[in-house]
Design a protein around this motif. Structure first.
Motif, PDB file in Angstrom:
ATOM      1  N   ALA A 109      44.548  38.797  46.696  1.00 13.50           N
ATOM      2  CA  ALA A 109      45.257  37.509  47.238  1.00 13.50           C
ATOM      3  C   ALA A 109      44.307  36.743  47.819  1.00 13.50           C
ATOM      4  O   ALA A 109      44.280  35.518  48.032  1.00 13.50           O
ATOM      5  CB  ALA A 109      46.520  37.898  48.204  1.00 13.50           C
ATOM      6  N   ALA A 110      43.550  37.501  48.662  1.00 11.72           N
ATOM      7  CA  ALA A 110      42.509  36.800  49.542  1.00 11.72           C
ATOM      8  C   ALA A 110      41.443  35.913  48.392  1.00 11.72           C
ATOM      9  O   ALA A 110      40.738  35.037  48.945  1.00 11.72           O
ATOM     10  CB  ALA A 110      41.798  37.729  50.279  1.00 11.72           C
ATOM     11  N   SER A 111      41.391  36.392  47.370  1.00 10.15           N
ATOM     12  CA  SER A 111      40.502  35.703  46.242  1.00 10.15           C
ATOM     13  C   SER A 111      41.385  34.542  45.512  1.00 10.15           C
ATOM     14  O   SER A 111      40.853  34.236  44.384  1.00 10.15           O
ATOM     15  CB  SER A 111      39.930  36.737  45.355  1.00 10.15           C
ATOM     16  N   GLN A 112      42.440  34.499  45.892  1.00  2.00           N
ATOM     17  CA  GLN A 112      43.354  33.396  45.264  1.00  2.00           C
ATOM     18  C   GLN A 112      43.881  33.590  43.975  1.00  2.00           C
ATOM     19  O   GLN A 112      44.211  32.965  43.100  1.00  2.00           O
ATOM     20  CB  GLN A 112      42.290  31.943  45.171  1.00  2.00           C
ATOM     21  N   VAL A 113      44.187  35.052  43.851  1.00  2.00           N
ATOM     22  CA  VAL A 113      44.850  35.503  42.632  1.00  2.00           C
ATOM     23  C   VAL A 113      46.252  35.904  43.118  1.00  2.00           C
ATOM     24  O   VAL A 113      46.621  36.259  44.146  1.00  2.00           O
ATOM     25  CB  VAL A 113      44.312  36.990  42.276  1.00  2.00           C
ATOM     26  N   ASN A 114      47.119  35.226  42.218  1.00  2.00           N
ATOM     27  CA  ASN A 114      48.604  35.309  42.890  1.00  2.00           C
ATOM     28  C   ASN A 114      49.131  36.522  42.554  1.00  2.00           C
ATOM     29  O   ASN A 114      49.100  37.045  41.321  1.00  2.00           O
ATOM     30  CB  ASN A 114      49.423  34.185  41.939  1.00  2.00           C
ATOM     31  N   VAL A 115      49.619  37.163  43.360  1.00  2.00           N
ATOM     32  CA  VAL A 115      50.035  38.610  43.311  1.00  2.00           C
ATOM     33  C   VAL A 115      51.680  38.597  43.945  1.00  2.00           C
ATOM     34  O   VAL A 115      52.047  37.574  44.661  1.00  2.00           O
ATOM     35  CB  VAL A 115      49.190  39.567  44.298  1.00  2.00           C
ATOM     36  N   ALA A 240      40.865  36.225  34.728  1.00  2.00           N
ATOM     37  CA  ALA A 240      40.621  35.900  36.228  1.00  2.00           C
ATOM     38  C   ALA A 240      40.753  36.693  37.114  1.00  2.00           C
ATOM     39  O   ALA A 240      39.899  37.045  38.042  1.00  2.00           O
ATOM     40  CB  ALA A 240      41.187  34.383  36.369  1.00  2.00           C
ATOM     41  N   ALA A 241      41.944  37.298  37.037  1.00  2.00           N
ATOM     42  CA  ALA A 241      42.066  38.723  37.937  1.00  2.00           C
ATOM     43  C   ALA A 241      41.205  39.621  37.816  1.00  2.00           C
ATOM     44  O   ALA A 241      40.827  40.179  38.976  1.00  2.00           O
ATOM     45  CB  ALA A 241      43.828  39.180  37.810  1.00  2.00           C
ATOM     46  N   VAL A 242      40.696  40.155  36.741  1.00  2.00           N
ATOM     47  CA  VAL A 242      39.689  41.084  36.669  1.00  2.00           C
ATOM     48  C   VAL A 242      38.480  40.607  37.239  1.00  2.00           C
ATOM     49  O   VAL A 242      37.685  41.293  37.993  1.00  2.00           O
ATOM     50  CB  VAL A 242      39.725  41.643  35.115  1.00  2.00           C
ATOM     51  N   ALA A 243      38.075  39.159  36.924  1.00  2.00           N
ATOM     52  CA  ALA A 243      36.874  38.766  37.309  1.00  2.00           C
ATOM     53  C   ALA A 243      36.866  38.589  38.829  1.00  2.00           C
ATOM     54  O   ALA A 243      35.813  38.750  39.534  1.00  2.00           O
ATOM     55  CB  ALA A 243      36.651  37.354  37.101  1.00  2.00           C
ATOM     56  N   ALA A 244      38.034  38.650  39.584  1.00  2.00           N
ATOM     57  CA  ALA A 244      37.889  38.626  40.980  1.00  2.00           C
ATOM     58  C   ALA A 244      37.804  40.067  41.668  1.00  2.00           C
ATOM     59  O   ALA A 244      37.738  40.055  42.877  1.00  2.00           O
ATOM     60  CB  ALA A 244      39.441  38.038  41.590  1.00  2.00           C
ATOM     61  N   VAL A 245      37.710  41.207  40.950  1.00  2.00           N
ATOM     62  CA  VAL A 245      37.626  42.394  41.545  1.00  2.00           C
ATOM     63  C   VAL A 245      36.111  42.593  41.588  1.00  2.00           C
ATOM     64  O   VAL A 245      35.305  42.218  41.154  1.00  2.00           O
ATOM     65  CB  VAL A 245      38.043  43.600  40.482  1.00  2.00           C
TER      66      VAL A 245
END
Length: 301
Positions: A109-115, A240-245
């Motif tokens: 969430a802090a990386s702007q991924v909608n959870v 994009a979610a995986v790239a934010a990991v």
């Protein structure tokens, strides 16, 4: 010396044609083994918990069907530390530890991924469940541990009925962190989409739906699995979610839903030992094997 060991649970090491579940596990693992061998890798399948194994005879270990690790975490955790000093792990140990604890949702969430909105209740929090629920303002909720699997201690309830789960909540929160989320109603009608992201790219997807009068999509609880043609929006969201990991992700299963605002949202990222449903798209095993071979080649240079 082996290039790679495909890790499984000791209960599933031997084949059993009379057991559909074990046969399905062997089908999945064999697709991976065959793909690795097509890359020229010397691959073997092993029980992660076999005490007789000298893991230094492997360059890398691939977590696949190690589905007893959570129930044996007191053994698994020190084993993970030991083997990570002897060979490469896919996924890596630091990622596994990050992914085991659902606090990672806050990082996403802090990386702007909608959870899915998540309220964490830390170990030892003195508040009652009713007090925590009131603070969220949510009318219908899901309660579950921050470290869990297979829907362990997962409860759905209306805010007005929080007292029904007060005792179990009080017992659990004394020992472990818990989380609350607003119930996402789309799961009842549309289920949950799982997108397999292999080496950064979506390979295929499935849709999991709950049985009648339930909300849990896991097959352990009667859920069912269907092929799914992922949309461009779903694929871009999952990648994009995986790239934010903040780790190198060899494989991930990205579980998404339409949230109560009808936006794509992460339910969970599964990166320890997720079922990746290769039987629905065998070519994904080759995508996985290719990424592994490239990493091992790069490491040897």
């Amino acid at each position: 010396m082996y290039d790679i060991a495909v890790l499984t649970d000791g209960r599933y090491l031997a084949s059993n044609d009379a057991d559909w579940y074990i046969s399905q596990i062997h089908q999945e693992d064999n697709l991976v083994l065959d793909a690795l061998r097509r890359q020229g890798l010397n691959a073997i399948r092993r029980d992660w918990a076999d005490p007789s194994v000298d893991w230094s005879d492997c360059r890398a270990l691939l977590f696949r069907t190690t589905w007893d690790y959570f129930d044996r975490f007191a053994e698994f955790s020190p084993w993970l530390d030991r083997v990570s000093q002897q060979c490469r792990l896919l996924n890596e140990a630091a990622l596994i530890r990050w992914n085991i604890d659902k606090h990672y949702l806050a990082d996403l969430a802090a990386s702007q991924v909608n959870v899915v909105p998540t309220c964490f209740v830390e170990t030892g929090d003195p508040r009652s469940l009713a007090e925590v629920v009131a603070a969220t303002g949510w009318d219908e909720l899901i309660l579950k541990p921050a470290v869990s699997g297979a829907a362990r201690h997962t409860y759905r309830f209306a805010a007005a009925n929080a007292q029904q789960h007060a005792e179990v909540f009080a017992q659990l929160v004394r020992e472990e962190a818990m989380l609350l989320q607003p119930f996402q109603h789309s799961v009842l009608h549309h289920g949950e989409v799982s997108l397999m992201v292999i080496d950064g790219k979506v390979s295929h997807a499935i849709r999991k739906t709950p049985k009648a009068n339930d909300f849990r999509v896991q097959d352990d609880h009667g859920g069912s699995v269907h092929p799914h043609q992922a949309s461009a929006e779903e694929m871009a969201f999952a990648e994009a979610a995986v790239a934010a990991v903040p780790f190198d992700v060899m494989y991930a299963r990205v579980d998404v839903i339409r949230d109560n605002q009808q936006q794509l949202a992460i339910m969970e990222l599964e990166m320890v030992e997720p079922e990746l449903f290769f039987r629905f798209h065998p070519a994904a095993a080759d995508q996985l094997a290719s990424g592994i071979a490239r990493r091992l080649t790069d490491a040897a240079r």
